[in-house]
Enzyme design. Structure first.
Site, mmCIF file in Angstrom:
data_model
loop_
_atom_site.group_PDB
_atom_site.id
_atom_site.type_symbol
_atom_site.label_atom_id
_atom_site.label_comp_id
_atom_site.label_asym_id
_atom_site.label_seq_id
_atom_site.Cartn_x
_atom_site.Cartn_y
_atom_site.Cartn_z
ATOM 1 N N CYS A 192 0.839 -1.208 0.000
ATOM 2 C CA CYS A 192 0.000 0.000 0.000
ATOM 3 C C CYS A 192 0.874 1.259 0.000
ATOM 4 O O CYS A 192 1.546 1.552 0.990
ATOM 5 C CB CYS A 192 -0.911 -0.041 1.225
ATOM 6 S SG CYS A 192 -1.809 1.478 1.558
ATOM 7 N N CYS B 285 0.090 3.787 2.727
ATOM 8 C CA CYS B 285 0.535 3.244 4.021
ATOM 9 C C CYS B 285 2.021 3.524 4.222
ATOM 10 O O CYS B 285 2.446 3.943 5.306
ATOM 11 C CB CYS B 285 0.298 1.741 4.093
ATOM 12 S SG CYS B 285 -1.423 1.228 4.004
#
Length: 144
Positions: A69, A72
Protein backbone atom coordinates in the site's frame (compact mmCIF):
# COMPACT_ATOMS: atom_id res chain seq x y z
CA UNK A 1 -1.70 6.92 46.49
CA UNK A 2 -1.63 7.13 42.72
CA UNK A 3 -4.10 5.35 40.47
CA UNK A 4 -2.66 2.22 38.85
CA UNK A 5 -2.69 1.89 35.06
CA UNK A 6 -2.79 -1.39 33.11
CA UNK A 7 -0.70 -1.63 29.99
CA UNK A 8 -0.06 -4.61 27.68
CA UNK A 9 3.59 -5.14 26.82
CA UNK A 10 3.82 -4.89 23.03
CA UNK A 11 6.89 -7.16 23.11
CA UNK A 12 5.69 -10.19 25.11
CA UNK A 13 1.94 -9.58 25.55
CA UNK A 14 1.98 -9.59 29.36
CA UNK A 15 -0.18 -7.09 31.22
CA UNK A 16 1.71 -4.87 33.64
CA UNK A 17 0.54 -2.27 36.14
CA UNK A 18 2.27 0.94 37.15
CA UNK A 19 1.32 4.12 39.04
CA UNK A 20 -0.31 6.74 36.78
CA UNK A 21 2.01 9.44 38.12
CA UNK A 22 5.00 7.37 36.92
CA UNK A 23 3.87 7.22 33.27
CA UNK A 24 6.69 9.58 32.24
CA UNK A 25 9.33 7.50 34.05
CA UNK A 26 9.52 4.81 31.37
CA UNK A 27 7.70 1.96 33.11
CA UNK A 28 8.89 -1.55 32.27
CA UNK A 29 7.10 -4.84 31.71
CA UNK A 30 7.07 -6.97 34.83
CA UNK A 31 7.60 -10.13 32.79
CA UNK A 32 10.21 -9.37 30.08
CA UNK A 33 11.61 -6.01 31.23
CA UNK A 34 10.84 -4.21 27.94
CA UNK A 35 9.82 -0.55 28.09
CA UNK A 36 6.03 -0.26 28.05
CA UNK A 37 6.05 3.27 26.66
CA UNK A 38 8.79 4.04 24.15
CA UNK A 39 7.67 6.73 21.72
CA UNK A 40 8.24 4.22 18.91
CA UNK A 41 5.71 2.43 16.75
CA UNK A 42 5.52 -1.25 17.70
CA UNK A 43 4.78 -3.93 15.10
CA UNK A 44 2.22 -6.22 16.76
CA UNK A 45 0.20 -9.34 15.98
CA UNK A 46 -3.53 -9.93 16.34
CA UNK A 47 -3.30 -11.62 19.75
CA UNK A 48 -1.38 -8.68 21.22
CA UNK A 49 -3.80 -6.20 19.64
CA UNK A 50 -6.81 -8.04 21.05
CA UNK A 51 -5.29 -8.10 24.53
CA UNK A 52 -4.21 -4.43 24.46
CA UNK A 53 -7.53 -3.25 23.00
CA UNK A 54 -9.42 -5.05 25.76
CA UNK A 55 -7.23 -4.24 28.78
CA UNK A 56 -5.11 -1.10 28.38
CA UNK A 57 -5.73 2.11 30.27
CA UNK A 58 -3.15 4.02 28.18
CA UNK A 59 -4.67 5.00 24.80
CA UNK A 60 -3.35 2.94 21.89
CA UNK A 61 -3.44 4.08 18.25
CA UNK A 62 -3.17 1.20 15.79
CA UNK A 63 -2.35 1.62 12.10
CA UNK A 64 -3.79 -1.17 9.95
CA UNK A 65 -1.50 -1.29 6.90
CA UNK A 66 0.10 -3.52 4.23
CA UNK A 67 3.53 -3.40 2.56
CA UNK A 68 2.06 -3.08 -0.95
CA UNK A 69 0.00 0.00 0.00
CA UNK A 70 1.66 3.22 -1.21
CA UNK A 71 -0.29 5.56 1.09
CA UNK A 72 0.53 3.24 4.02
CA UNK A 73 4.26 3.49 3.28
CA UNK A 74 3.99 7.27 2.85
CA UNK A 75 2.22 7.64 6.21
CA UNK A 76 4.65 5.42 8.17
CA UNK A 77 7.23 8.16 8.96
CA UNK A 78 4.42 10.58 9.87
CA UNK A 79 2.90 7.97 12.19
CA UNK A 80 6.33 7.52 13.82
CA UNK A 81 6.69 11.29 14.32
CA UNK A 82 3.27 11.42 15.98
CA UNK A 83 4.29 8.53 18.26
CA UNK A 84 7.40 10.43 19.36
CA UNK A 85 5.47 13.65 20.02
CA UNK A 86 2.57 12.07 21.91
CA UNK A 87 4.44 9.76 24.29
CA UNK A 88 4.12 8.99 27.17
CA UNK A 89 0.37 9.62 27.15
CA UNK A 90 -0.45 7.64 23.99
CA UNK A 91 1.14 4.52 22.52
CA UNK A 92 1.33 3.71 18.80
CA UNK A 93 1.40 0.33 17.08
CA UNK A 94 0.82 -1.08 13.63
CA UNK A 95 -0.47 -4.37 12.35
CA UNK A 96 0.33 -5.75 8.93
CA UNK A 97 -3.01 -6.86 7.45
CA UNK A 98 -1.18 -8.98 4.87
CA UNK A 99 0.52 -11.06 7.59
CA UNK A 100 -2.52 -10.96 9.89
CA UNK A 101 -5.62 -11.08 7.62
CA UNK A 102 -7.82 -12.02 10.58
CA UNK A 103 -7.14 -8.54 12.00
CA UNK A 104 -9.04 -6.98 9.08
CA UNK A 105 -11.96 -9.32 9.71
CA UNK A 106 -11.95 -8.93 13.48
CA UNK A 107 -11.86 -5.12 13.35
CA UNK A 108 -13.94 -4.73 10.18
CA UNK A 109 -11.21 -2.91 8.24
CA UNK A 110 -12.44 -2.07 4.73
CA UNK A 111 -9.56 0.10 3.48
CA UNK A 112 -6.00 0.89 4.44
CA UNK A 113 -4.38 2.78 5.95
CA UNK A 114 -6.91 2.89 8.76
CA UNK A 115 -6.10 4.06 12.27
CA UNK A 116 -8.13 2.93 15.26
CA UNK A 117 -7.88 4.46 18.72
CA UNK A 118 -8.45 2.11 21.66
CA UNK A 119 -8.98 3.34 25.20
CA UNK A 120 -10.53 1.85 28.30
CA UNK A 121 -11.19 -1.54 26.73
CA UNK A 122 -12.91 -0.40 23.55
CA UNK A 123 -12.41 1.29 20.20
CA UNK A 124 -13.28 4.97 20.61
CA UNK A 125 -12.44 6.34 17.15
CA UNK A 126 -11.42 5.34 13.64
CA UNK A 127 -9.90 7.26 10.74
CA UNK A 128 -9.14 6.01 7.23
CA UNK A 129 -6.64 7.50 4.80
CA UNK A 130 -3.06 8.71 5.04
CA UNK A 131 -2.43 11.70 7.29
CA UNK A 132 0.49 13.93 8.22
CA UNK A 133 1.88 13.91 11.77
CA UNK A 134 0.14 17.15 12.90
CA UNK A 135 -3.20 15.79 11.60
CA UNK A 136 -2.67 12.46 13.40
CA UNK A 137 -1.83 14.27 16.64
CA UNK A 138 -4.87 16.55 16.34
CA UNK A 139 -7.16 13.58 15.60
CA UNK A 140 -5.82 11.56 18.57
CA UNK A 141 -5.97 14.56 20.92
CA UNK A 142 -9.59 15.25 20.00
CA UNK A 143 -10.62 11.62 20.66
CA UNK A 144 -8.39 10.35 23.50
Amino acid sequence: MSKMLKCTCLECGAISRFPADKIGDRPKCGKCGAWLITGKVAEIDLATLNKAAKNDDVPLVVDFWAPWCGPCRMMAPQFQMAAEKMQPNVRFAKINTEEHPNASQRYNIRGIPTMALFKGGREVARQSGAMQSPQIQAWVSSKA
